[in-house]
Motif scaffolding. Structure first.
Motif, PDB file in Angstrom:
ATOM      1  N   ASP A 121       0.800  -1.232   0.000  1.00  6.36           N
ATOM      2  CA  ASP A 121       0.000   0.000   0.000  1.00  6.36           C
ATOM      3  C   ASP A 121       0.829   1.278   0.000  1.00  6.36           C
ATOM      4  N   LEU A 122       2.146   1.186   0.093  1.00  6.34           N
ATOM      5  CA  LEU A 122       2.990   2.372   0.031  1.00  6.34           C
ATOM      6  C   LEU A 122       3.119   2.821  -1.418  1.00  6.34           C
ATOM      7  N   LEU A 123       2.973   4.119  -1.663  1.00  8.10           N
ATOM      8  CA  LEU A 123       3.041   4.648  -3.022  1.00  8.10           C
ATOM      9  C   LEU A 123       4.266   5.530  -3.194  1.00  8.10           C
ATOM     10  N   ASP A 124       5.081   5.221  -4.199  1.00  9.92           N
ATOM     11  CA  ASP A 124       6.189   6.101  -4.553  1.00  9.92           C
ATOM     12  C   ASP A 124       5.630   7.283  -5.327  1.00  9.92           C
ATOM     13  N   ALA A 125       6.163   8.457  -5.044  1.00 13.30           N
ATOM     14  CA  ALA A 125       5.678   9.671  -5.699  1.00 13.30           C
ATOM     15  C   ALA A 125       6.822  10.669  -5.823  1.00 13.30           C
ATOM     16  N   GLU A 126       6.583  11.696  -6.612  1.00  8.15           N
ATOM     17  CA  GLU A 126       7.538  12.786  -6.794  1.00  8.15           C
ATOM     18  C   GLU A 126       6.806  14.108  -6.603  1.00  8.15           C
ATOM     19  N   ILE A 127       7.482  15.038  -5.974  1.00 10.41           N
ATOM     20  CA  ILE A 127       6.970  16.397  -5.836  1.00 10.41           C
ATOM     21  C   ILE A 127       7.734  17.262  -6.829  1.00 10.41           C
ATOM     22  N   PHE A 128       7.008  18.061  -7.598  1.00  7.29           N
ATOM     23  CA  PHE A 128       7.615  18.999  -8.544  1.00  7.29           C
ATOM     24  C   PHE A 128       7.123  20.405  -8.222  1.00  7.29           C
ATOM     25  N   MET A 129       8.026  21.354  -8.188  1.00  7.66           N
ATOM     26  CA  MET A 129       7.665  22.752  -8.007  1.00  7.66           C
ATOM     27  C   MET A 129       8.470  23.560  -9.021  1.00  7.66           C
TER      28      MET A 129
END
Length: 158
Positions: free
Chosen positions: A37-45
């Motif tokens: 259930d862990l989701l890898d993600a990326e934050i972009f700004m």
């Protein structure tokens, strides 16, 4: 990191000049308890001045917390999300007397030590769009793991 074939934005705010996104890449450990259930993600700004990217891992509780943050934003309240002390903190603030602009701030105090803040003037029904993005992420990656005790997990029964 292992990812499924589909990806999706959880958050997408943009006004043409500046943007902020949290992009979900997929499950961290598909089929492996308890990491399923862990989701890898990326934050972009991005803005005309800065461009930044940060890898994160989202737990089911953090997705639930994001749903509460969406409700608070809809009520005109400022929010703080992911403030767990071991990763980035995201704040979305309504400037006083101007509900056409929000200020997005990310602070990675425990990692890089960097922080950034950009104003964004999102168009139209942007809060409704954020809810649609959240719903799509929940549909693509439903919670399938149940914690039955300390360090004990099993698959949810459907």
């Amino acid at each position: 990191m292992t990812h499924e074939h589909s990806t999706a934005d959880l958050i997408r705010l943009s006004d043409g000049d500046s943007s902020f996104r949290v992009h979900v890449l997929g499950r961290r450990g598909p089929g492996v308890l308890p990491m399923h259930d862990l989701l890898d993600a990326e934050i972009f700004m991005t803005s005309s001045f800065i461009c930044g990217r940060l890898d994160i891992c989202l737990r089911p509780a953090e997705l639930e917390e994001w749903s509460h943050c969406l409700a608070a934003l809809c009520a005109g309240q400022d929010i703080e999300w992911l403030d767990q002390g071991n990763g980035p903190t995201i704040r979305i603030v309504w400037p006083e007397e101007n509900y056409d602009i929000v200020t997005v701030q990310i602070e990675d105090a425990s990692g890089s030590g960097a922080s950034a803040r950009i104003p964004i003037a999102p168009e139209g029904n942007w809060l409704g769009k954020q809810q649609e993005l959240f719903d799509a992420v929940r549909q693509n990656w439903p919670s399938e793991v149940l914690q039955t005790g300390l360090g004990t997990y099993e698959w949810r029964r459907r």
